[in-house]
Write an enzyme that holds these catalytic residues in place. Structure first.
Site, PDB file in Angstrom:
ATOM      1  N   LYS A 163       0.837  -1.207   0.000  1.00 44.52           N
ATOM      2  CA  LYS A 163       0.000   0.000   0.000  1.00 44.52           C
ATOM      3  C   LYS A 163       0.873   1.259   0.000  1.00 44.52           C
ATOM      4  O   LYS A 163       0.578   2.239  -0.689  1.00 44.52           O
ATOM      5  CB  LYS A 163      -0.950  -0.017   1.213  1.00 44.52           C
ATOM      6  N   GLN A 181      -4.870  -1.930   9.442  1.00 44.30           N
ATOM      7  CA  GLN A 181      -4.719  -3.243   8.807  1.00 44.30           C
ATOM      8  C   GLN A 181      -5.297  -4.338   9.712  1.00 44.30           C
ATOM      9  O   GLN A 181      -4.942  -4.433  10.884  1.00 44.30           O
ATOM     10  CB  GLN A 181      -3.226  -3.507   8.530  1.00 44.30           C
ATOM     11  N   ASP A 209     -11.106   2.305   3.573  1.00 45.30           N
ATOM     12  CA  ASP A 209     -11.335   0.865   3.425  1.00 45.30           C
ATOM     13  C   ASP A 209     -12.824   0.572   3.194  1.00 45.30           C
ATOM     14  O   ASP A 209     -13.193  -0.529   2.791  1.00 45.30           O
ATOM     15  CB  ASP A 209     -10.894   0.116   4.703  1.00 45.30           C
TER      16      ASP A 209
END
Ligand code: NAP
Length: 289
Positions: free
Chosen positions: A52, A96, A119
């Protein structure tokens, strides 16, 4: 059979994003800024976060990495989330997953400001998706729909079967696929589905998102179907440097000859998931400005 090249498509989208970033910076504004919060040292999570950060560099975004050890308390992590929520120099951030067992993932997700939830996991964004309102879309479903669009695969009136109903893949994908812009007729299958092979074999578009390597065999696939393989399970592979390789949920060699289109693993859905996060971050930056 057409092999759907997710890597090539994601690279094209990255170029488009990089062009937009250049225009933003040329107009005197700062580049979009994404932060990733990483707890612990899980190999998979380390790799995903490193990708990322690399993706951000490639398109000209700023990126920040916030690290915590495994023993961080829930309160400490929530305090960081609140800090990132109110940081005016940050457009979006991700925490995460998975998190260590002593931390509630749901609490952490709910603590993220929905306007920075790139997200797309916050209940507000999921609710907006269900209602067909503008929202940050969960990256994998977003990437799959984009892939179908860019390969001009007809979806309207098609029978779409999704195997898997998780909150990050199957469930949001089923909503996207049934929306008016896509118009598929959607069946969501799961571990309690009766006669799964028959259900799958009726699909014009079969999306496997169950996390069981090579589960979908040729006799579960209709001749001419579009097959999207979301599965990414690490299996032992002593011949590789890492000692493992990624396997999809589809037995590719026997299924591919029956398909009109199919995604490989790796190089199919994975790169599209990564680029969707960049698209969400760009959107967050634009909405803020
Ligand atoms: P998950 O949370 O474990 O959900 C799996 C789903 O599959 C559940 O709904 C489960 O049913 C269903 N299922 C499991 N075994 C089944 C079976 N034998 N028959 C029918 N349904 C079955 O998984 P996930 O997070 O959605 O991830 C799925 C896979 O996609 C994993 O391999 C993951 O690594 C991969 N993934 C890839 C990407 C990417 O970018 N390529 C992104 C996200 C995930 P129940 O609900 O009944 O338990």
């Amino acid at each position: 059979m057409i092999l759907i090249d997710g890597k090539k498509t994601a690279d094209e989208i990255k170029k488009e994003i990089a062009e937009e970033v250049k225009l933003i910076v040329a107009s005197g504004k700062r580049a979009p800024h994404l932060a990733a919060v990483l707890v612990g040292h899980d190999g998979g999570s380390e790799t995903y976060v490193a990708f990322k950060i690399k993706d951000c560099e490639e398109v000209g975004f700023r990126s920040s990495l916030v690290r915590f050890d495994d023993d961080v308390t829930e309160a400490e992590l929530l305090a960081k989330v609140h800090e990132l929520n109110s940081d005016p120099d940050l457009d979006g951030f991700i925490v995460q997953l998975p998190l260590p067992k002593h931390i509630s993932e749901q609490k952490v997700i709910e603590a993220i400001d929905a306007r920075k939830d790139v997200d797309g996991f916050h209940p507000e964004n999921v609710g907006r998706l269900v209602l067909g309102m503008p929202a940050f879309l969960s990256a994998t479903p977003f990437g799959i729909v984009e892939l179908l669009k860019r390969y001009q695969i007809p979806t309207s009136g098609k029978n779409c079967v999704i195997v898997g109903r998780s909150n990050i893949v199957g469930r949001p994908l089923s909503i996207l696929m049934s929306q008016k812009a896509v118009n598929a007729t959607v069946t969501v299958a799961h571990s309690q589905t009766k006669d799964l092979a028959k259900v799958c074999a009726e699909a014009d578009i079969l999306i496997a998102a169950l996390g069981s390597p090579e589960f979908i065999k040729a006799d579960m696939v209709k001749q001419g179907a579009v097959v999207i393989d979301v599965g990414t399970t690490r299996v032992n592979a002593p011949e590789t440097k890492s000692g493992w390789r990624l396997k999809g949920d589809v037995k590719f060699d026997e299924v591919a000859p029956k398909c009109s289109h199919i995604t490989p693993v790796p190089g199919g859905v994975g790169p599209m998931t990564r680029v969707s996060l960049l698209q969400n971050t760009l959107l967050a930056a634009k909405l803020k400005k």
